[in-house]
Enzyme design. Structure first.
Site, PDB file in Angstrom:
ATOM      1  CG  ASP A  94      -1.973  -1.069   1.226  1.00 39.95           C
ATOM      2  OD1 ASP A  94      -1.736  -2.141   0.618  1.00 39.95           O
ATOM      3  OD2 ASP A  94      -3.031  -0.859   1.839  1.00 39.95           O
ATOM      4  CE  LYS A 157      -5.143   2.084   2.659  1.00 43.92           C
ATOM      5  NZ  LYS A 157      -3.969   1.410   3.268  1.00 43.92           N
ATOM      6  CE  LYS A 186      -6.689  -1.289   2.817  1.00 41.02           C
ATOM      7  NZ  LYS A 186      -5.325  -1.791   3.112  1.00 41.02           N
TER       8      LYS A 186
END
Length: 226
Positions: A94, A157, A186
């Site tokens: 991430d 995300k 996400k």
């Protein structure tokens, strides 16, 4: 949408990214993830080896954050951190995009930053791009989605959990509408209970980043934060 605890669990990246996180706390995180069969644990790269060892044989993956939480590290440093995290057992990365550059409209630089991380772990790990939506207007959020996909990322995300705001249903819908079906979305930052989790999934989230995974699958409220 009706989802049981087992189904919800498979959306969850069980997260501990606080600066005072201890090895003991990471072990507890992993125990909870294994017990509830969350999709993954998400930790700072320092703890990837610890988490990988703790989760051997459980089926739970390890995700590592890089360039976290500001996104202002050199791209080469992010790429190196990502590669080392994968060496230590991370299956997912991430990465925080360079927020300041995005706000300035330096889109080529943003795309290059993401691509360097993607290339560093290609074939070994998936990459999620943290946009930090609280700093962005809708046009910039859409641009971040497009740049992430162009750079070869696998997910977009919402947030780090350390910036302004957090995941919103509106942002998840916007992001879902502006990436291909093959790209995941996400929702992270402020997803603390079952109602919020279901709302994000209904809006199009395919993964949830939260430190409240246990509370969510138990259907209870949790006041904790990232």
């Amino acid at each position: 949408m009706t989802l049981n605890a087992k189904e919800i669990a498979k959306y969850i990246d069980h997260t501990l990214l606080k600066p005072d996180a201890s090895t003991a706390a990471i072990h507890k995180l992993c125990e909870e993830a294994a017990q509830h069969q969350f999709f993954s644990v998400c930790v700072n790269s320092q703890f990837v080896g610890v988490a990988s060892k703790a989760l051997e044989g459980t089926g739970v993956k390890v995700a590592a954050v890089v360039g976290f939480p500001l996104g202002a590290s050199l791209s080469e440093v992010k790429a190196f951190e990502a590669a080392k995290a994968v060496e230590n057992g991370a299956a997912e990365i991430d990465t925080v995009l360079p927020i300041g550059l995005l706000l300035e409209g330096q889109y080529d630089a943003v795309r290059s930053d993401i691509k360097q991380v993607v290339d560093a772990v290609k074939g070994k790990a998936i990459v999620k791009v943290i946009m930090e939506t609280g700093f962005l207007n809708d046009e910039q959020k859409v641009a971040a989605c497009k740049l992430s996909e162009e750079a070869g990322a696998h997910f977009v995300k919402t947030s780090t959990g350390f910036g302004p705001g957090g995941a919103t249903v509106e942002d998840v819908r916007l992001m879902r509408a502006n990436v291909s079906d093959t790209i995941g979305v996400k929702a992270s930052g402020g997803v603390r209970d079952l109602q919020a989790a279901v709302a994000m999934i209904e809006a199009g989230a395919t993964r949830l980043g939260t430190s409240s995974g246990v509370a969510i699958v138990n259907g209870t409220q949790d006041a904790s934060t990232y």
